[in-house]
Design a protein around this motif. Structure first.
Motif, PDB file in Angstrom:
ATOM      1  N   MET A  37       1.772 -64.575   6.374  1.00 25.31           N
ATOM      2  CA  MET A  37       0.716 -65.474   5.924  1.00 25.31           C
ATOM      3  C   MET A  37       0.970 -66.009   4.536  1.00 25.31           C
ATOM      4  N   ASP A  38       0.536 -67.268   4.347  1.00 27.53           N
ATOM      5  CA  ASP A  38       0.502 -67.835   3.006  1.00 27.53           C
ATOM      6  C   ASP A  38      -0.761 -67.345   2.316  1.00 27.53           C
ATOM      7  N   GLY A  39      -0.718 -67.229   1.017  1.00 25.80           N
ATOM      8  CA  GLY A  39      -1.924 -66.836   0.293  1.00 25.80           C
ATOM      9  C   GLY A  39      -1.577 -65.901  -0.838  1.00 25.80           C
ATOM     10  N   ASP A  40      -2.243 -66.058  -1.951  1.00 29.28           N
ATOM     11  CA  ASP A  40      -1.962 -65.239  -3.114  1.00 29.28           C
ATOM     12  C   ASP A  40      -2.693 -63.919  -3.023  1.00 29.28           C
ATOM     13  N   THR A  41      -2.115 -62.927  -3.659  1.00 27.96           N
ATOM     14  CA  THR A  41      -2.824 -61.662  -3.801  1.00 27.96           C
ATOM     15  C   THR A  41      -3.740 -61.762  -5.014  1.00 27.96           C
ATOM     16  N   ILE A  42      -4.650 -60.827  -5.110  1.00 23.86           N
ATOM     17  CA  ILE A  42      -5.544 -60.841  -6.262  1.00 23.86           C
ATOM     18  C   ILE A  42      -5.553 -59.471  -6.901  1.00 23.86           C
ATOM     19  N   ASN A  43      -6.086 -59.399  -8.081  1.00 24.62           N
ATOM     20  CA  ASN A  43      -6.132 -58.148  -8.805  1.00 24.62           C
ATOM     21  C   ASN A  43      -7.078 -57.169  -8.141  1.00 24.62           C
ATOM     22  N   GLU A  44      -6.757 -55.883  -8.285  1.00 34.21           N
ATOM     23  CA  GLU A  44      -7.581 -54.857  -7.645  1.00 34.21           C
ATOM     24  C   GLU A  44      -9.032 -54.931  -8.095  1.00 34.21           C
ATOM     25  N   GLU A  45      -9.267 -55.265  -9.371  1.00 37.21           N
ATOM     26  CA  GLU A  45     -10.642 -55.283  -9.862  1.00 37.21           C
ATOM     27  C   GLU A  45     -11.461 -56.417  -9.251  1.00 37.21           C
ATOM     28  N   GLU A  46     -10.773 -57.389  -8.604  1.00 39.28           N
ATOM     29  CA  GLU A  46     -11.481 -58.499  -7.992  1.00 39.28           C
ATOM     30  C   GLU A  46     -11.885 -58.206  -6.549  1.00 39.28           C
ATOM     31  N   LYS A  47     -11.541 -57.036  -6.047  1.00 36.97           N
ATOM     32  CA  LYS A  47     -11.915 -56.666  -4.685  1.00 36.97           C
ATOM     33  C   LYS A  47     -13.370 -56.209  -4.702  1.00 36.97           C
ATOM     34  N   ASN A  48     -14.257 -57.132  -4.398  1.00 33.97           N
ATOM     35  CA  ASN A  48     -15.679 -56.876  -4.631  1.00 33.97           C
ATOM     36  C   ASN A  48     -16.501 -56.685  -3.374  1.00 33.97           C
ATOM     37  N   ILE A  49     -15.870 -56.521  -2.197  1.00 37.56           N
ATOM     38  CA  ILE A  49     -16.594 -56.189  -0.973  1.00 37.56           C
ATOM     39  C   ILE A  49     -16.065 -54.853  -0.473  1.00 37.56           C
ATOM     40  N   SER A  50     -16.956 -53.932  -0.219  1.00 40.01           N
ATOM     41  CA  SER A  50     -16.572 -52.609   0.281  1.00 40.01           C
ATOM     42  C   SER A  50     -17.250 -52.353   1.618  1.00 40.01           C
ATOM     43  N   LEU A  51     -16.578 -51.579   2.466  1.00 44.05           N
ATOM     44  CA  LEU A  51     -17.192 -51.192   3.734  1.00 44.05           C
ATOM     45  C   LEU A  51     -16.612 -49.863   4.186  1.00 44.05           C
ATOM     46  N   LYS A  52     -17.377 -49.199   5.049  1.00 46.03           N
ATOM     47  CA  LYS A  52     -16.938 -47.908   5.590  1.00 46.03           C
ATOM     48  C   LYS A  52     -16.406 -48.117   6.996  1.00 46.03           C
ATOM     49  N   LEU A  53     -15.151 -47.699   7.212  1.00 45.48           N
ATOM     50  CA  LEU A  53     -14.545 -47.778   8.531  1.00 45.48           C
ATOM     51  C   LEU A  53     -14.601 -46.415   9.200  1.00 45.48           C
ATOM     52  N   VAL A  54     -14.951 -46.393  10.450  1.00 43.46           N
ATOM     53  CA  VAL A  54     -14.899 -45.178  11.264  1.00 43.46           C
ATOM     54  C   VAL A  54     -13.673 -45.305  12.160  1.00 43.46           C
ATOM     55  N   VAL A  55     -12.686 -44.426  11.922  1.00 43.06           N
ATOM     56  CA  VAL A  55     -11.360 -44.563  12.515  1.00 43.06           C
ATOM     57  C   VAL A  55     -11.082 -43.402  13.459  1.00 43.06           C
ATOM     58  N   ASP A  63     -12.663 -36.569  16.628  1.00 43.85           N
ATOM     59  CA  ASP A  63     -11.456 -37.353  16.391  1.00 43.85           C
ATOM     60  C   ASP A  63     -11.690 -38.501  15.405  1.00 43.85           C
ATOM     61  N   ILE A  64     -12.870 -38.544  14.796  1.00 43.90           N
ATOM     62  CA  ILE A  64     -13.137 -39.670  13.901  1.00 43.90           C
ATOM     63  C   ILE A  64     -13.165 -39.217  12.444  1.00 43.90           C
ATOM     64  N   GLU A  65     -12.834 -40.152  11.580  1.00 47.56           N
ATOM     65  CA  GLU A  65     -12.932 -39.915  10.145  1.00 47.56           C
ATOM     66  C   GLU A  65     -13.325 -41.208   9.456  1.00 47.56           C
ATOM     67  N   ASP A  66     -13.980 -41.085   8.313  1.00 49.28           N
ATOM     68  CA  ASP A  66     -14.458 -42.246   7.566  1.00 49.28           C
ATOM     69  C   ASP A  66     -13.441 -42.646   6.503  1.00 49.28           C
ATOM     70  N   HIS A  67     -13.321 -43.958   6.303  1.00 48.45           N
ATOM     71  CA  HIS A  67     -12.496 -44.496   5.233  1.00 48.45           C
ATOM     72  C   HIS A  67     -13.282 -45.599   4.532  1.00 48.45           C
ATOM     73  N   ILE A  68     -13.296 -45.572   3.233  1.00 42.75           N
ATOM     74  CA  ILE A  68     -13.885 -46.657   2.456  1.00 42.75           C
ATOM     75  C   ILE A  68     -12.764 -47.603   2.052  1.00 42.75           C
ATOM     76  N   VAL A  69     -12.919 -48.881   2.411  1.00 38.27           N
ATOM     77  CA  VAL A  69     -11.908 -49.876   2.041  1.00 38.27           C
ATOM     78  C   VAL A  69     -12.571 -50.956   1.201  1.00 38.27           C
ATOM     79  N   HIS A  70     -11.756 -51.630   0.400  1.00 38.70           N
ATOM     80  CA  HIS A  70     -12.242 -52.669  -0.503  1.00 38.70           C
ATOM     81  C   HIS A  70     -11.498 -53.977  -0.195  1.00 38.70           C
ATOM     82  N   MET A  71     -12.232 -55.064  -0.189  1.00 40.61           N
ATOM     83  CA  MET A  71     -11.682 -56.352   0.216  1.00 40.61           C
ATOM     84  C   MET A  71     -11.577 -57.325  -0.939  1.00 40.61           C
ATOM     85  N   GLY A  72     -10.443 -58.015  -0.974  1.00 38.41           N
ATOM     86  CA  GLY A  72     -10.255 -59.134  -1.877  1.00 38.41           C
ATOM     87  C   GLY A  72      -9.790 -60.339  -1.077  1.00 38.41           C
TER      88      GLY A  72
END
Length: 477
Positions: free
Chosen positions: A249-267, A435-444
């Motif tokens: 994919m085309d697209g720039d990365t951003i700084n970690e501090e700009e990742k301002n959306i968080s969600l909990k994944l059940v994996v 068999d499930i575990e939670d993960h918190i991920v952050h989106m930029g």
């Protein structure tokens, strides 16, 4: 010469005649030759917001475009009280096309039952898509309908009436740039004795079928004009597809501090898939905004991603074609913007809104229409944000009320937090609680674009966006 007539109920004034070169040996369309009317219809596909495309598919041609239908159906089922205003739900289910002023002049009109209307206050401070809104500047009612610019010279997007060639996979080619012999060889036709010329009439329904087949097929013209085969699904992609998407994919990365959306994944630990997520309204607002995006914007973000459809060929044809009316018209197609007021305030996707100008008592988006003695700012019309008509919270963003928590499945079924949905997902996937575990991920920005593409090409959007990040070992502090 074979000829296909329009349907009994088809008004001949609303059809476009196509001449096609057909290989009867393989029963395939080699290419179609047409004037600008058909090319304009093809190019208009790039301006259409995803919400309108899914709505059209629901009304006529059922097609699964990744997770988009699930997302659309989820928004449709939401109670209106989940939204900041009544208008918000309509904005997502029937988003405005920012190129509506041009597309209303197409010979075949998909949206003729849903015209876009514009209203202004008496002082011309703001405009709105809805009446009975009070202007925040002058205090008058926004109720006067604005006439749109009907000046049309030549075609909608292409100039004059050029005869262009369209291949089965929707490449648009100028006859000057490709000799017939080279084209036949390129398309795998070696025996001229098996080719013949056929004439077809294409109406609105056939054009709509062509659009839908183009999402899932490399040979949509053959399927529509010759076979009318059932539409396949885009289907799922492998759970590691996120790695492939990310690398291409085309697209720039951003700084970690700009990742301002968080969600909990059940994996699922054993299957390495995301079963579902629990997220706040900011994440679901981002998902909602996918429905407002024009198709051309999405295709630009996945120009290097392999998928079943052929709309990428159409997008590339616009970039390479010299027969477009102007750079303004090319930008409408290769860099389409949102209609004013439709932008989600969280700018992770990086799309802009178009600007509307009030010139000679008419609405236009073309700056070249502005007189030399006037500046763009002096005739620019600002929109009353339709998302905030009934929302007194001035700090609110997006389409949904907050705070709120939602359950989001891997294929983007979205509901207000639902334990019943979560349990049913685990049962369907045959994933036990152990068999499930939670993960918190952050989106930029990177993750937002990955999610957009994953939502478009497959039915495991969360897994294909986040699974690599979950598999990578964490760095020791």
């Amino acid at each position: 010469m074979a000829e296909k007539k329009a349907g009994l109920n088809e008004d001949l004034e609303n059809v476009i005649t196509l001449k096609a070169s057909v290989d009867r040996g393989s029963n395939k369309v080699i290419f179609v030759e047409s004037d600008g009317d058909f090319i304009d219809v093809l190019f208009s596909f790039l301006t259409m917001p995803m919400g309108r495309i899914v709505r059209l598919a629901e009304d006529s041609v059922p097609v699964e475009i990744g997770c988009m239908r699930n997302l659309y159906q989820s928004i449709k089922k939401f109670d209106v009280h989940n939204f900041r205003s009544i208008a918000c739900k309509l904005m997502l289910l029937l988003p405005c096309n920012s190129a509506y002023l041009q597309c209303k002049n197409l010979k075949l009109k998909f949206d003729k039952d849903w015209p876009t209307r514009y209203f202004k206050c008496c002082q011309r401070c703001f405009f709105s898509y809805y009446t009975s809104v009070i202007c925040s500047s002058c205090g008058s009612s926004i109720s006067g309908e604005i006439p749109v610019d009907n000046t049309q010279v030549g075609g909608v997007f292409v100039k004059g009436r050029p005869r262009l060639i369209i291949t089965d996979d929707l490449q648009v080619i100028s006859p000057v740039s490709a000799t017939s012999i080279c084209l036949f060889s390129k398309l795998g036709v070696t025996d001229s004795k098996t080719t013949e010329e056929s004439t077809f009439n294409m109406g609105v329904q056939e054009a709509l079928n062509l659009l839908m087949h183009s999402f899932v097929s490399k040979t949509p013209l053959t399927e529509i004009l010759l076979k009318n085969e059932p539409i396949p699904s885009l289907g799922d992609v492998h759970s590691c597809q996120g790695i492939s998407i990310d690398s291409q994919m085309d697209g720039d990365t951003i700084n970690e501090e700009e990742k301002n959306i968080s969600l909990k994944l059940v994996v699922s630990k054993s299957k390495k898939i995301v079963c579902y997520a629990e997220a706040q309204e900011d994440f679901v607002n981002l998902l909602c905004s996918f429905l407002t995006l024009p198709l051309g914007f999405i295709l630009e973000k996945m120009r290097n991603v392999s998928w079943k459809g052929c709309l990428g060929q159409l997008y590339k044809s616009v970039e390479d074609l010299d027969e477009l009316k102007s750079n303004f018209h090319k930008e409408l197609l290769v860099n389409p913007k949102l209609a004013p007021g439709f932008r989600y305030e969280n700018t992770l996707l990086g799309i802009e809104e178009t600007s509307f100008y009030y010139v000679d008592k008419k609405l236009t988006t073309d700056k070249s229409c502005i007189p030399d003695n006037a500046s763009a700012e002096s005739v620019k019309l600002n929109v009353v944000d339709p998302k905030s008509h009934e929302d007194k919270d001035k700090s609110a963003q997006g389409f949904l009320k907050g705070p709120a928590t939602f359950t989001v499945t891997d294929n983007l079924v979205v509901r207000p937090l639902s334990l019943i949905l979560e349990m049913s997902v685990l049962q369907e996937l045959k994933v036990p609680f152990t068999d499930i575990e939670d993960h918190i991920v952050h989106m930029g920005k990177r993750e937002a674009l990955l999610l957009l593409v994953a939502s478009f090409i497959g039915d495991s959007a969360l897994t294909n966006t986040f699974i690599r990040e979950l598999r990578e070992p964490k760095q020791e502090q």
